[in-house]
Design a protein around this motif. Structure first.
Motif, PDB file in Angstrom:
ATOM      1  N   ALA A   1       8.408   1.233  -4.990  1.00  0.00           N
ATOM      2  CA  ALA A   1       7.820   2.953  -4.842  1.00  0.00           C
ATOM      3  C   ALA A   1       7.222   3.924  -3.704  1.00  0.00           C
ATOM      4  N   ASN A   2       6.901   1.908  -2.964  1.00  0.00           N
ATOM      5  CA  ASN A   2       5.473   2.311  -2.129  1.00  0.00           C
ATOM      6  C   ASN A   2       6.546   2.307  -0.762  1.00  0.00           C
ATOM      7  N   ASN A   3       7.855   1.885  -0.406  1.00  0.00           N
ATOM      8  CA  ASN A   3       9.176   1.945   0.574  1.00  0.00           C
ATOM      9  C   ASN A   3      10.528   2.647   0.212  1.00  0.00           C
ATOM     10  N   PHE A   4      10.979   3.098  -1.379  1.00  0.00           N
ATOM     11  CA  PHE A   4      11.612   4.079  -1.018  1.00  0.00           C
ATOM     12  C   PHE A   4      11.554   5.248  -2.587  1.00  0.00           C
ATOM     13  N   GLU A   5      10.869   5.186  -2.910  1.00  0.00           N
ATOM     14  CA  GLU A   5      11.223   6.342  -4.236  1.00  0.00           C
ATOM     15  C   GLU A   5       9.598   6.197  -5.004  1.00  0.00           C
ATOM     16  N   ARG A   6       8.422   7.062  -4.646  1.00  0.00           N
ATOM     17  CA  ARG A   6       7.150   7.453  -4.681  1.00  0.00           C
ATOM     18  C   ARG A   6       6.752   7.161  -5.883  1.00  0.00           C
TER      19      ARG A   6
ATOM     20  N   PHE B   1     -10.380   0.029   0.318  1.00  0.00           N
ATOM     21  CA  PHE B   1     -10.713   0.842  -1.004  1.00  0.00           C
ATOM     22  C   PHE B   1     -10.528   2.380  -1.101  1.00  0.00           C
ATOM     23  N   ASN B   2     -10.490   3.101   0.225  1.00  0.00           N
ATOM     24  CA  ASN B   2     -10.590   4.461   0.040  1.00  0.00           C
ATOM     25  C   ASN B   2      -8.878   4.353  -0.215  1.00  0.00           C
ATOM     26  N   LYS B   3      -7.865   3.523   0.545  1.00  0.00           N
ATOM     27  CA  LYS B   3      -6.374   3.333   0.790  1.00  0.00           C
ATOM     28  C   LYS B   3      -5.289   3.231  -1.054  1.00  0.00           C
ATOM     29  N   TYR B   4      -4.153   3.384  -0.765  1.00  0.00           N
ATOM     30  CA  TYR B   4      -3.482   2.427  -1.851  1.00  0.00           C
ATOM     31  C   TYR B   4      -3.013   1.919  -1.257  1.00  0.00           C
ATOM     32  N   ASN B   5      -3.553   0.380  -0.779  1.00  0.00           N
ATOM     33  CA  ASN B   5      -2.625  -0.520  -0.222  1.00  0.00           C
ATOM     34  C   ASN B   5      -1.670  -0.687  -0.330  1.00  0.00           C
ATOM     35  N   ALA B   6      -0.475  -1.724   0.482  1.00  0.00           N
ATOM     36  CA  ALA B   6       0.936  -2.370   0.045  1.00  0.00           C
ATOM     37  C   ALA B   6       0.800  -3.506  -0.896  1.00  0.00           C
ATOM     38  N   LEU B   7       1.705  -3.873  -1.001  1.00  0.00           N
ATOM     39  CA  LEU B   7       2.032  -5.295  -2.152  1.00  0.00           C
ATOM     40  C   LEU B   7       0.973  -6.694  -1.112  1.00  0.00           C
ATOM     41  N   ASP B   8       1.629  -6.664  -0.020  1.00  0.00           N
ATOM     42  CA  ASP B   8       1.441  -7.705   1.182  1.00  0.00           C
ATOM     43  C   ASP B   8      -0.129  -7.233   1.107  1.00  0.00           C
ATOM     44  N   LYS B   9      -1.080  -6.653   1.284  1.00  0.00           N
ATOM     45  CA  LYS B   9      -2.302  -6.460   1.204  1.00  0.00           C
ATOM     46  C   LYS B   9      -3.077  -6.736   0.098  1.00  0.00           C
ATOM     47  N   ILE B  10      -2.586  -6.259  -0.693  1.00  0.00           N
ATOM     48  CA  ILE B  10      -3.047  -6.332  -1.837  1.00  0.00           C
ATOM     49  C   ILE B  10      -2.885  -7.859  -2.403  1.00  0.00           C
TER      50      ILE B  10
ATOM     51  N   HIS C   1       1.014  11.986  -9.758  1.00  0.00           N
ATOM     52  CA  HIS C   1       1.575  10.338  -9.922  1.00  0.00           C
ATOM     53  C   HIS C   1       0.857  10.434  -8.418  1.00  0.00           C
ATOM     54  N   LEU C   2       0.731  11.651  -7.679  1.00  0.00           N
ATOM     55  CA  LEU C   2       0.190  11.500  -5.667  1.00  0.00           C
ATOM     56  C   LEU C   2      -0.770  11.892  -6.080  1.00  0.00           C
ATOM     57  N   LEU C   3      -2.031  11.252  -6.679  1.00  0.00           N
ATOM     58  CA  LEU C   3      -3.426  11.260  -6.764  1.00  0.00           C
ATOM     59  C   LEU C   3      -3.853  11.218  -4.968  1.00  0.00           C
ATOM     60  N   PRO C   4      -4.506  12.174  -4.337  1.00  0.00           N
ATOM     61  CA  PRO C   4      -4.619  11.892  -2.984  1.00  0.00           C
ATOM     62  C   PRO C   4      -5.577  10.591  -3.439  1.00  0.00           C
ATOM     63  N   GLU C   5      -5.245   9.834  -1.345  1.00  0.00           N
ATOM     64  CA  GLU C   5      -6.504   8.428  -1.533  1.00  0.00           C
ATOM     65  C   GLU C   5      -7.667   9.280  -1.933  1.00  0.00           C
ATOM     66  N   ASP C   6      -8.413  10.463  -1.179  1.00  0.00           N
ATOM     67  CA  ASP C   6      -9.578  11.429  -1.413  1.00  0.00           C
ATOM     68  C   ASP C   6     -10.009  10.920  -2.660  1.00  0.00           C
ATOM     69  N   GLN C   7      -9.810  11.415  -3.045  1.00  0.00           N
ATOM     70  CA  GLN C   7     -10.002  11.310  -4.565  1.00  0.00           C
ATOM     71  C   GLN C   7     -10.245   9.428  -5.347  1.00  0.00           C
ATOM     72  N   ILE C   8      -9.563   8.033  -4.685  1.00  0.00           N
ATOM     73  CA  ILE C   8      -9.755   6.833  -5.458  1.00  0.00           C
ATOM     74  C   ILE C   8     -11.030   6.358  -5.424  1.00  0.00           C
ATOM     75  N   ILE C   9     -11.585   7.007  -4.673  1.00  0.00           N
ATOM     76  CA  ILE C   9     -13.330   5.832  -5.328  1.00  0.00           C
ATOM     77  C   ILE C   9     -14.510   6.801  -6.294  1.00  0.00           C
ATOM     78  N   ALA C  10     -13.667   8.098  -5.943  1.00  0.00           N
ATOM     79  CA  ALA C  10     -14.498   9.023  -7.018  1.00  0.00           C
ATOM     80  C   ALA C  10     -13.625   8.462  -8.273  1.00  0.00           C
ATOM     81  N   THR C  11     -12.381   8.362  -8.551  1.00  0.00           N
ATOM     82  CA  THR C  11     -11.896   7.742 -10.195  1.00  0.00           C
ATOM     83  C   THR C  11     -12.731   6.676  -9.879  1.00  0.00           C
TER      84      THR C  11
END
Ligand SMILES: *[C@@H]1O[C@H](CO)[C@@H](O)[C@H](O)[C@H]1NC(C)=O
Length: 323
Positions: free
Chosen positions: A135-140, A19-28, A293-303
């Protein structure tokens, strides 16, 4: 309690979903599959509500309890449902992350169980999977879906494509190369069509479109500066949500009518209101532009934590106002 901890442990360890990461679609998608088992206190079921242009499935997880319990003290009313979507805009990575976190929260915590006792939940973690993958693979910073109406300029802004006051001249665009392209006509897109079908099929009481960024709870109307007839009620629950979010970590959230600054046609939350959903909101997560839109992953859990608190406060408000 032990059982709850065990389930949480089981879900996270066995499936290694971080949950601390932005996971790719296949993981999701792999993670979502575990919700398609009718076990535990909170029942869940995975359904496919539509396919995209690139033939990906749009998944929805339904959360419910076995017994038909009612919303708090709303006596004499049948159990209502709430619809939540994430990832309408591909680049809002924190929005997918929140809906996934919230799924786990509903399934594995006592507080989550209370929310599912009050309402059935229909959650779409990735409404725009083609866009997210791109977005994940080509254009964030990709925002739209990937439907190529125009050979050179691809994609429609889903949140300008809904059928309530669809209007490219009102905050959208007729130009396929524009980021806010409204599509060639209302509900031209498979993703917005899929959600419309759901909204019309089921009598939802609430709708939360999780997006980013802005730290803001906003409610209809967006297409006009005019207020909805029950604006004071919508405002009250938005304020309750924003206050609860702010309390958690001191990161300030606000609330207002969507159109306060400028009007926008074709929004999903406006359509939800027009379709009879009493409590529709767009929830804009962190931040206010530092990372955007580039919110760092270390803010995911708090958000996710502050937004979960906000949703709990919002549910309590909706429950009270339903009576
Ligand atoms: C795509 O849209 C652009 C901008 O409106 C336009 O100039 C172009 O001719 C379009 N291309 C096609 C193949 O329709």
């Amino acid at each position: 309690m032990n059982q709850i901890i065990f389930v949480a442990f089981f879900l996270q360890i066995c499936f290694a979903f971080d949950f601390n990461k932005y996971n790719a679609l296949d993981k999701i998608e792999k993670y979502l599959a575990i919700f398609n088992r009718n076990q535990g206190t909170v029942k869940s079921k995975v359904e496919i509500i539509g396919k995209t242009f690139e033939e990906r499935s749009i998944y929805m997880v339904k959360m419910f309890t076995k017994r038909k319990t009612r919303c708090g003290s709303c006596k004499g009313k049948s159990k209502k449902a709430i619809l939540v979507d994430g990832g309408m805009h591909a680049r809002d990575f924190i929005s997918h992350a929140f809906v996934l976190y919230f799924l786990n929260f509903l399934k594995t915590t006592q507080a989550g169980f209370y929310l599912v006792k009050k309402f059935d939940w229909y959650l779409i973690p990735v409404l725009n999977p083609d866009g997210y993958e791109y977005a994940n693979n080509f254009e964030r910073l990709w925002r739209k879906n990937r439907n190529p109406f125009n050979e050179t300029c691809i994609g429609t802004d889903l949140n300008r494509n809904y059928g309530m006051q669809w209007d490219p001249e009102n905050g959208g665009s007729r130009n396929p190369c524009n980021e806010f392209y409204s599509g060639p006509f209302r509900f031209s897109e498979l993703e917005s069509q899929a959600e419309r079908k759901l909204m019309l099929k089921k009598a939802f009481i609430g709708y939360l479109s999780i997006q980013s960024f802005g730290q803001l709870w906003i409610y209809p109307w967006g297409f006009t500066k005019d207020p909805v007839p029950d604006k004071s009620t919508l405002d009250k629950c938005a304020k309750a949500a924003a206050a609860a979010a702010t309390t958690r970590h001191g990161v300030v959230y606000n609330s207002r009518q969507t159109s306060e600054r400028s009007t926008l046609g074709g929004l999903s939350s406006d359509y939800a209101k027009a379709a009879g959903i009493r409590f529709p909101y767009e929830v804009l997560l962190r931040d206010k532009g530092t990372f955007g839109h580039l919110l760092p992953e270390d803010q995911i859990i708090a958000t996710c934590e502050e937004t979960t608190d906000a949703v709990i406060a919002w549910v309590n408000c909706v429950c009270a106002e339903m009576m």
